[in-house]
Motif scaffolding. Structure first.
Motif, short mmCIF file in Angstrom:
data_model
loop_
_atom_site.label_atom_id
_atom_site.label_comp_id
_atom_site.label_asym_id
_atom_site.label_seq_id
_atom_site.Cartn_x
_atom_site.Cartn_y
_atom_site.Cartn_z
N ILE A 157 0.76 -1.12 0.17
CA ILE A 157 0.11 -0.22 0.09
C ILE A 157 1.02 1.30 -0.08
CG2 ILE A 157 -1.94 1.22 1.17
CD1 ILE A 157 -2.72 -1.38 2.52
N TYR A 158 0.98 2.00 -1.19
CA TYR A 158 1.77 3.18 -1.13
C TYR A 158 0.98 4.64 -1.31
CZ TYR A 158 5.33 -0.05 -2.98
OH TYR A 158 6.22 -1.20 -3.03
N HIS A 159 -0.20 4.62 -1.11
CA HIS A 159 -1.16 5.81 -1.21
C HIS A 159 -2.51 5.28 -0.78
CE1 HIS A 159 -2.52 9.68 -2.41
NE2 HIS A 159 -1.49 10.17 -1.86
N PHE A 160 -3.25 6.40 -0.31
CA PHE A 160 -4.56 6.04 0.24
C PHE A 160 -5.52 7.16 0.08
CE2 PHE A 160 -8.25 5.91 3.32
CZ PHE A 160 -8.54 4.42 3.21
N HIS A 161 -6.78 6.64 -0.71
CA HIS A 161 -8.03 7.64 -1.09
C HIS A 161 -8.87 7.50 -0.14
CE1 HIS A 161 -7.19 8.95 -5.46
NE2 HIS A 161 -6.42 9.39 -4.62
N ALA A 162 -9.48 8.53 0.46
CA ALA A 162 -10.51 8.52 1.37
C ALA A 162 -11.84 8.66 0.80
CB ALA A 162 -10.52 9.37 2.56
N LYS A 163 -12.54 7.80 0.47
CA LYS A 163 -13.87 7.97 -0.23
C LYS A 163 -14.85 6.83 0.22
CE LYS A 163 -14.20 7.23 -4.68
NZ LYS A 163 -13.66 7.55 -6.16
N ASP A 164 -16.08 7.03 0.18
CA ASP A 164 -17.15 6.07 0.92
C ASP A 164 -17.75 5.69 -0.22
OD1 ASP A 164 -18.41 4.57 2.67
OD2 ASP A 164 -18.71 6.42 4.21
N THR A 165 -18.66 4.81 -0.29
CA THR A 165 -19.82 4.21 -1.09
C THR A 165 -20.91 3.73 -0.24
OG1 THR A 165 -17.98 3.58 -2.67
CG2 THR A 165 -20.08 2.45 -2.97
N SER A 166 -22.06 4.27 -0.82
CA SER A 166 -23.36 3.55 -0.04
C SER A 166 -23.83 2.52 -1.11
CB SER A 166 -24.32 4.65 -0.09
OG SER A 166 -24.86 5.56 -1.06
N GLU A 179 -11.02 12.04 -1.43
CA GLU A 179 -11.23 12.27 -3.05
C GLU A 179 -12.63 12.38 -2.84
OE1 GLU A 179 -10.51 10.25 -7.37
OE2 GLU A 179 -10.96 9.11 -5.52
N HIS A 180 -13.28 13.63 -3.23
CA HIS A 180 -14.68 14.12 -3.07
C HIS A 180 -15.37 13.90 -4.31
CE1 HIS A 180 -18.30 15.95 -1.84
NE2 HIS A 180 -18.33 16.88 -2.89
N GLU A 181 -16.36 12.73 -4.51
CA GLU A 181 -17.02 12.66 -5.55
C GLU A 181 -18.49 12.29 -5.24
OE1 GLU A 181 -15.00 9.44 -7.58
OE2 GLU A 181 -13.65 10.81 -8.72
N ASP A 182 -18.77 13.14 -4.06
CA ASP A 182 -20.43 12.82 -3.70
C ASP A 182 -21.39 13.60 -4.45
OD1 ASP A 182 -22.82 12.80 -2.07
OD2 ASP A 182 -21.67 12.50 -0.41
N GLY A 183 -22.25 12.83 -5.09
CA GLY A 183 -23.42 13.50 -6.00
C GLY A 183 -24.27 14.25 -5.32
N LEU A 184 -24.35 14.12 -4.01
CA LEU A 184 -25.43 14.67 -3.12
C LEU A 184 -24.92 16.03 -2.23
CD1 LEU A 184 -27.08 11.51 -1.70
CD2 LEU A 184 -27.74 12.92 -3.89
N MET A 185 -23.60 16.29 -2.41
CA MET A 185 -23.03 17.43 -1.67
C MET A 185 -22.19 18.17 -2.49
SD MET A 185 -21.76 15.92 1.94
CE MET A 185 -22.94 14.58 2.82
N SER A 186 -22.05 19.51 -2.16
CA SER A 186 -21.30 20.57 -2.88
C SER A 186 -19.65 20.26 -2.62
CB SER A 186 -21.56 21.91 -2.31
OG SER A 186 -21.11 22.14 -0.81
N LYS A 187 -18.63 20.60 -3.42
CA LYS A 187 -17.62 20.39 -3.18
C LYS A 187 -17.09 20.76 -1.48
CE LYS A 187 -15.98 21.43 -7.93
NZ LYS A 187 -15.12 22.20 -8.50
N GLU A 188 -17.54 21.94 -1.11
CA GLU A 188 -16.97 22.80 0.15
C GLU A 188 -17.73 21.94 1.33
OE1 GLU A 188 -18.12 24.34 -2.37
OE2 GLU A 188 -16.24 25.46 -2.87
N GLU A 189 -18.97 21.59 1.19
CA GLU A 189 -19.60 20.75 2.22
C GLU A 189 -19.28 19.24 2.19
OE1 GLU A 189 -24.06 20.18 4.17
OE2 GLU A 189 -24.10 20.53 1.92
#
Length: 320
Positions: free
Chosen positions: A221-230, A286-296
């Motif tokens: 493991i050389y790097h890590f992205h923090a992103k969730d999935t529902s 890594e923000h790719e949440d389609g239900l929230m703005s970038k900032e929120e």
């Protein structure tokens, strides 16, 4: 571990504006897009490699805010069967590796790529079933003729420049699971590791904690992205986990910001698994949440991760 952000989220802002905003959020590390699908709005390697003044200015801007660069990222498909497309992704990767060496950034993140099913193919072909037997033939041809030879060459290229390659396991590419990452690593060597993103594990039905344990035993493991999935179980039963619907509709699964797909106990287990695996690098949001703005979405991810990140060295076990 350092709290980080994948800065392509703010490609509409200047690099200085992005750094100022992230500094105001007490972010410690940034991951910078340098080409491929994510673009190079903040950092064009081809320009910086030819202009020492611009290169030094970028480094100075980061250092002035007490930030570190966790990785340069150029997610692309250098194995694309259309040669002109593959060539662009290939050049982005090579430029990113050369720039990483100049900036003393230890990791370049990208995808493994995905070939077609024969030399004259026009589109990538992702075989994910062993039958009918055609799929096995495609899979064998891809790995033996395209995937392994390309990454052996690029592995040598990166190793010569003291840069490690963090391939992101992702559906739709040859490397999409812990097993396929380790399969390629066995052929290429330890210059290859993972950019581990739990969101891509969940939608394939893989437990990220177990996947981290599998990769961790190989120090891969050389790097890590923090992103969730529902996961929407009703839609899973309708469309399956390989849901082909666009991201704009109610799908079987959707990317979410940290804590909005799985609770913080799950995320604390992920962080603990990373610590057990010996990973002490950036946790890059890594923000790719389609239900929230970038900032929120970013602010909520930062707040949630602060609850679970392990930042201090372990030290002595005083109770033993």
């Amino acid at each position: 571990m350092k709290l980080g952000v994948f800065a392509v989220l703010f490609s509409n802002k200047s690099f200085e504006e992005t750094l100022n905003y992230l500094e105001s959020q007490d972010v410690e590390s940034i991951e910078i897009g340098t080409g491929g699908y994510v673009g190079n709005a903040h950092c064009n390697p081809a320009e910086l490699l030819q202009d020492q003044t611009k290169l030094k200015a970028l480094k100075k801007a980061v250092d002035a805010r007490n930030l570190t660069i966790s990785a340069l990222s150029c997610h692309g498909n250098a194995l694309h069967p259309q040669k002109e497309i593959a060539a662009r992704f290939h050049q982005d990767f090579k430029n990113s590796v050369e720039l990483a060496e100049k900036l003393e950034v230890p990791v370049v993140v990208t995808f493994s790529g995905l070939p077609g099913d024969h030399e004259e193919a026009r589109h990538p072909n992702w075989p994910v079933a062993p039958w009918p037997n055609d799929f096995q033939e495609v899979y064998k041809w891809q790995w033996e003729k395209k995937v392994i030879p390309y990454w052996k060459e690029m592995g040598r290229f990166a190793a010569d420049r003291h840069v490690r390659i963090a391939l992101e396991p992702h559906g739709g590419f040859s490397v999409h699971t812990p097993a396929t990452l380790l399969k390629l690593r066995q052929e290429v060597g330890e210059v290859i590791g993972a950019n581990f993103d739990p969101s891509h594990m969940w939608w394939q039905g893989i437990d990220p904690v177990q996947a981290i344990r599998i990769l961790g035993t190989e120090n891969a493991i050389y790097h890590f992205h923090a992103k969730d999935t529902s996961i929407d179980q009703v839609n899973v039963h309708r469309f399956g986990l390989t849901d082909m619907q666009p991201y704009s509709v109610n799908r079987a699964w959707q990317f979410r910001t940290v804590g909005y797909g799985h609770d913080m106990k799950v995320w604390s287990d992920i962080v603990s698994a990373l610590r057990l695996a010996g990973y002490d690098g950036a946790v890059s949001i890594e923000h790719e949440d389609g239900l929230m703005s970038k900032e929120e979405g970013l602010k909520k991810a930062i707040a949630n991760l602060r609850q679970v990140l392990i930042k201090e060295p372990l030290g002595d076990m005083w109770w033993v």
